[in-house]
Write a protein that holds these residues in place. Structure first.
Motif, PDB file in Angstrom:
ATOM      1  N   VAL A 218      -0.422   9.287   3.244  1.00 30.91           N
ATOM      2  CA  VAL A 218      -1.729   8.885   3.069  1.00 30.91           C
ATOM      3  C   VAL A 218      -2.846   9.677   3.339  1.00 30.91           C
ATOM      4  CG1 VAL A 218      -3.471   6.700   3.394  1.00 30.91           C
ATOM      5  CG2 VAL A 218      -0.999   6.345   3.369  1.00 30.91           C
ATOM      6  N   ALA A 219      -2.733  10.112   4.564  1.00 33.39           N
ATOM      7  CA  ALA A 219      -3.776  10.943   5.049  1.00 33.39           C
ATOM      8  C   ALA A 219      -3.921  12.348   4.121  1.00 33.39           C
ATOM      9  CB  ALA A 219      -3.772  11.671   6.376  1.00 33.39           C
ATOM     10  N   THR A 220      -2.728  12.603   3.761  1.00 34.00           N
ATOM     11  CA  THR A 220      -2.723  14.263   2.950  1.00 34.00           C
ATOM     12  C   THR A 220      -3.144  13.904   1.437  1.00 34.00           C
ATOM     13  OG1 THR A 220      -0.761  14.888   3.953  1.00 34.00           O
ATOM     14  CG2 THR A 220      -0.974  15.806   1.949  1.00 34.00           C
TER      15      THR A 220
ATOM     16  N   ASP B  24       2.000   0.056  -9.348  1.00 31.79           N
ATOM     17  CA  ASP B  24       0.466   0.223  -9.160  1.00 31.79           C
ATOM     18  C   ASP B  24       0.049  -0.945  -8.031  1.00 31.79           C
ATOM     19  OD1 ASP B  24      -0.186  -2.558 -10.319  1.00 31.79           O
ATOM     20  OD2 ASP B  24       0.995  -1.875 -12.007  1.00 31.79           O
ATOM     21  N   GLY B  25      -1.082  -0.673  -7.681  1.00 29.38           N
ATOM     22  CA  GLY B  25      -1.439  -1.474  -6.647  1.00 29.38           C
ATOM     23  C   GLY B  25      -1.452  -2.985  -6.692  1.00 29.38           C
ATOM     24  N   SER B  26      -1.818  -3.522  -7.610  1.00 30.88           N
ATOM     25  CA  SER B  26      -1.735  -4.960  -7.815  1.00 30.88           C
ATOM     26  C   SER B  26      -0.336  -5.721  -8.185  1.00 30.88           C
ATOM     27  CB  SER B  26      -2.607  -5.546  -9.151  1.00 30.88           C
ATOM     28  OG  SER B  26      -2.038  -4.946 -10.370  1.00 30.88           O
ATOM     29  N   LEU B  27       0.416  -5.049  -8.637  1.00 31.69           N
ATOM     30  CA  LEU B  27       2.064  -5.448  -8.889  1.00 31.69           C
ATOM     31  C   LEU B  27       2.641  -5.174  -7.627  1.00 31.69           C
ATOM     32  CD1 LEU B  27       4.308  -6.495 -10.268  1.00 31.69           C
ATOM     33  CD2 LEU B  27       4.694  -4.296 -11.106  1.00 31.69           C
ATOM     34  N   ALA B  28       2.241  -4.129  -6.936  1.00 32.28           N
ATOM     35  CA  ALA B  28       3.025  -4.204  -5.416  1.00 32.28           C
ATOM     36  C   ALA B  28       2.644  -5.148  -4.515  1.00 32.28           C
ATOM     37  CB  ALA B  28       2.608  -2.893  -4.674  1.00 32.28           C
ATOM     38  N   PHE B  29       1.271  -5.564  -4.426  1.00 37.58           N
ATOM     39  CA  PHE B  29       0.909  -6.446  -3.521  1.00 37.58           C
ATOM     40  C   PHE B  29       1.356  -7.811  -3.950  1.00 37.58           C
ATOM     41  CE2 PHE B  29      -2.969  -9.690  -2.614  1.00 37.58           C
ATOM     42  CZ  PHE B  29      -2.807  -9.280  -1.421  1.00 37.58           C
ATOM     43  N   SER B  30       1.546  -7.871  -5.293  1.00 35.20           N
ATOM     44  CA  SER B  30       1.855  -9.506  -5.719  1.00 35.20           C
ATOM     45  C   SER B  30       3.336  -9.874  -5.150  1.00 35.20           C
ATOM     46  CB  SER B  30       1.662  -9.454  -7.233  1.00 35.20           C
ATOM     47  OG  SER B  30       2.755  -8.537  -8.153  1.00 35.20           O
ATOM     48  N   LEU B  31       4.150  -8.508  -5.398  1.00 34.96           N
ATOM     49  CA  LEU B  31       5.555  -8.266  -5.092  1.00 34.96           C
ATOM     50  C   LEU B  31       5.814  -9.007  -3.446  1.00 34.96           C
ATOM     51  CD1 LEU B  31       7.160  -5.393  -6.661  1.00 34.96           C
ATOM     52  CD2 LEU B  31       7.320  -7.527  -7.375  1.00 34.96           C
TER      53      LEU B  31
ATOM     54  N   TYR C 257       0.862  -1.225   0.120  1.00 39.33           N
ATOM     55  CA  TYR C 257       0.111   0.119  -0.199  1.00 39.33           C
ATOM     56  C   TYR C 257       0.985   1.352   0.142  1.00 39.33           C
ATOM     57  CZ  TYR C 257      -3.598   3.340   1.381  1.00 39.33           C
ATOM     58  OH  TYR C 257      -4.487   4.414   1.594  1.00 39.33           O
ATOM     59  N   PHE C 258       1.863   1.538   0.828  1.00 36.67           N
ATOM     60  CA  PHE C 258       2.763   2.514   0.872  1.00 36.67           C
ATOM     61  C   PHE C 258       3.616   2.728  -0.455  1.00 36.67           C
ATOM     62  CE2 PHE C 258       3.000   1.560   5.874  1.00 36.67           C
ATOM     63  CZ  PHE C 258       1.818   2.306   5.808  1.00 36.67           C
TER      64      PHE C 258
ATOM     65  N   ALA D 185      12.220   1.386  15.833  1.00 35.03           N
ATOM     66  CA  ALA D 185      13.035   2.301  14.978  1.00 35.03           C
ATOM     67  C   ALA D 185      12.112   2.561  13.648  1.00 35.03           C
ATOM     68  CB  ALA D 185      14.150   1.414  14.360  1.00 35.03           C
ATOM     69  N   GLY D 186      11.029   1.745  13.394  1.00 34.14           N
ATOM     70  CA  GLY D 186      10.193   1.980  12.339  1.00 34.14           C
ATOM     71  C   GLY D 186       9.009   3.259  12.614  1.00 34.14           C
ATOM     72  N   LEU D 187       8.799   3.629  13.829  1.00 42.34           N
ATOM     73  CA  LEU D 187       7.625   4.149  14.487  1.00 42.34           C
ATOM     74  C   LEU D 187       7.702   5.676  13.618  1.00 42.34           C
ATOM     75  CD1 LEU D 187       7.417   3.593  18.171  1.00 42.34           C
ATOM     76  CD2 LEU D 187       5.777   3.208  16.197  1.00 42.34           C
ATOM     77  N   PRO D 188       8.903   6.250  13.659  1.00 44.25           N
ATOM     78  CA  PRO D 188       8.780   7.767  12.742  1.00 44.25           C
ATOM     79  C   PRO D 188       8.315   7.507  11.419  1.00 44.25           C
ATOM     80  CG  PRO D 188      10.880   7.336  14.141  1.00 44.25           C
ATOM     81  CD  PRO D 188      10.178   6.008  14.113  1.00 44.25           C
ATOM     82  N   PHE D 189       9.018   6.238  10.718  1.00 41.74           N
ATOM     83  CA  PHE D 189       8.578   6.133   9.206  1.00 41.74           C
ATOM     84  C   PHE D 189       7.101   5.851   9.038  1.00 41.74           C
ATOM     85  CE2 PHE D 189      13.336   4.782  10.005  1.00 41.74           C
ATOM     86  CZ  PHE D 189      13.723   5.963   9.464  1.00 41.74           C
ATOM     87  N   LEU D 190       6.717   4.991   9.881  1.00 39.42           N
ATOM     88  CA  LEU D 190       5.331   4.696   9.939  1.00 39.42           C
ATOM     89  C   LEU D 190       4.339   6.148   9.882  1.00 39.42           C
ATOM     90  CD1 LEU D 190       2.921   2.735   9.808  1.00 39.42           C
ATOM     91  CD2 LEU D 190       2.858   2.323  12.030  1.00 39.42           C
ATOM     92  N   ASN D 191       4.779   6.673  10.969  1.00 41.10           N
ATOM     93  CA  ASN D 191       4.074   8.043  10.993  1.00 41.10           C
ATOM     94  C   ASN D 191       4.185   8.962   9.807  1.00 41.10           C
ATOM     95  OD1 ASN D 191       3.128   7.645  13.802  1.00 41.10           O
ATOM     96  ND2 ASN D 191       5.003   8.423  14.465  1.00 41.10           N
ATOM     97  N   GLN D 192       5.356   8.852   9.039  1.00 41.35           N
ATOM     98  CA  GLN D 192       5.471   9.695   8.030  1.00 41.35           C
ATOM     99  C   GLN D 192       4.550   8.944   6.762  1.00 41.35           C
ATOM    100  OE1 GLN D 192       9.494   9.672   7.009  1.00 41.35           O
ATOM    101  NE2 GLN D 192      10.145  10.597   8.779  1.00 41.35           N
ATOM    102  N   TYR D 193       4.524   7.678   6.665  1.00 40.28           N
ATOM    103  CA  TYR D 193       3.858   7.024   5.608  1.00 40.28           C
ATOM    104  C   TYR D 193       2.365   7.444   5.613  1.00 40.28           C
ATOM    105  CZ  TYR D 193       7.765   4.698   3.764  1.00 40.28           C
ATOM    106  OH  TYR D 193       9.058   4.402   3.429  1.00 40.28           O
ATOM    107  N   LEU D 194       1.728   7.151   7.252  1.00 37.27           N
ATOM    108  CA  LEU D 194       0.436   7.339   7.551  1.00 37.27           C
ATOM    109  C   LEU D 194       0.001   8.951   7.089  1.00 37.27           C
ATOM    110  CD1 LEU D 194      -0.032   5.353  10.657  1.00 37.27           C
ATOM    111  CD2 LEU D 194      -0.759   4.767   8.428  1.00 37.27           C
ATOM    112  N   ALA D 195       0.933   9.729   7.559  1.00 39.81           N
ATOM    113  CA  ALA D 195       0.324  11.170   7.256  1.00 39.81           C
ATOM    114  C   ALA D 195       0.428  11.478   5.677  1.00 39.81           C
ATOM    115  CB  ALA D 195       1.801  12.311   7.884  1.00 39.81           C
TER     116      ALA D 195
END
Length: 314
Positions: free
Chosen positions: A309-311, A105-112, A96-97, A297-307
């Protein structure tokens, strides 16, 4: 609600474990541990994350720009979600990210990501089958486990190698699966078909990804063996190749919170010939740290990705 039930099951199992273990002995295990091996074993998280990020780079099509730093951030962000979602399902968030960042694209990313997780599971089963084969003290339970692991490995390889067998497998699954799961199985079947079409067109790339996955999981099992050295325990390396995968597989069961509880109980049960209960409990805590450190270690990056997505949704 499911998360609360999983958390409750984890807490119940941990309460049972620590009710039977003298916590003073557990603390003594950590107090007398080997600090050099402890530092080395914990530091293994860094090369493991690095190799996994490099593999993700190799998975994307040629011409798609996925930087090494971005790949690491995706791995670490997914580690956060793996702490709260069952069976490593947080890794699917990478797809998704990657879509939101415009990499694929979404389907290829999911298949990977489906292919990546399939390689991980098959590599773990491969090492487990090898370890169980050479395990010195096999009883009926270990023969049963060895047969189950080998069967799962063979089925997985057949599904990965044959599209027609995969279609038969998915049709059978959907026939017996509850209605609530059929839509998810449809999505997985589509991703599996796209994965076959994408990866089998370049067998050299397929071989490189498979070999890298086997090597990554060797490092995972090596880290757990290093934990035993840090705890001043004598576990033969070949025995660890059998026992560690069994504990990891127990942790993947979608029963508990991030595998906590089931993985600890499995370590105490399977490592019983080599470790006392307090040392096995300490090993369980160290194995949990393998997932906790990348998640922190991934908490700051997850927040960035979620922000991000929200934007984009706005």
């Amino acid at each position: 609600m499911k998360r609360l039930i999983s958390l409750a099951i984890s807490l119940i199992i941990l309460c049972i474990i620590y009710f039977k273990i003298d916590t003073r002995e557990l603390l003594e295990v950590f107090r007398t541990c080997n600090p050099t091996w402890m530092a080395i074993s914990l530091a293994m998280v860094v090369p493991l994350t690095t190799f996994t990020a490099w593999r993700l780079q190799q998975l994307v099509p040629h011409g798609v720009r996925l930087g090494f730093g971005e790949s690491n951030r995706l791995i670490l962000a997914a580690s956060v979600l793996n702490m709260v979602l069952p069976s490593k399902m947080g890794d699917l968030a990478k797809a998704y990210f990657m879509k939101q960042r415009g990499h694929l694209d979404g389907s290829l990313a999911f298949s990977l990501v489906v292919f990546e997780k399939t390689c991980d599971l098959l590599s773990l089963l491969l090492w487990c089958a090898f370890g169980l084969t050479v395990y010195p003290d096999k009883n009926w339970l270990f023969w049963l486990l060895a047969a189950s692991v080998a069967g799962g490995l063979i089925v997985g390889l057949l599904l990965l190698g044959s599209r027609s067998l995969a279609q038969i497998f998915f049709r059978a699954l959907k026939r017996f699966a509850p209605k609530s799961m059929r839509e998810k199985l449809d999505s997985l079947q589509i991703a599996w078909n796209e994965m076959h079409a994408y990866f089998w067109q370049d067998k050299r790339q397929l071989t490189k990804i498979a070999a890298t996955s086997v090597f990554i999981w060797f490092l995972h099992l090596m880290q757990i063996w290093m934990f035993t050295l840090a705890l001043n325990a004598a576990v033969p390396f070949l025995a660890n190749l059998a026992l560690a995968p069994l504990a990891i597989l127990a942790g993947l069961l979608p029963l508990t919170f991030a595998g906590v509880g089931t993985r600890d109980a499995a370590i105490i049960a399977f490592y019983h010939p080599y470790l006392t209960a307090p040392v096995a409990a300490a090993l369980g805590l160290l194995c949990t740290s393998r997932y906790l450190m990348p998640a922190i270690a991934g908490l700051p990056f997850l927040n960035q990705y979620l922000a991000l997505v929200a934007t984009r949704r706005k």
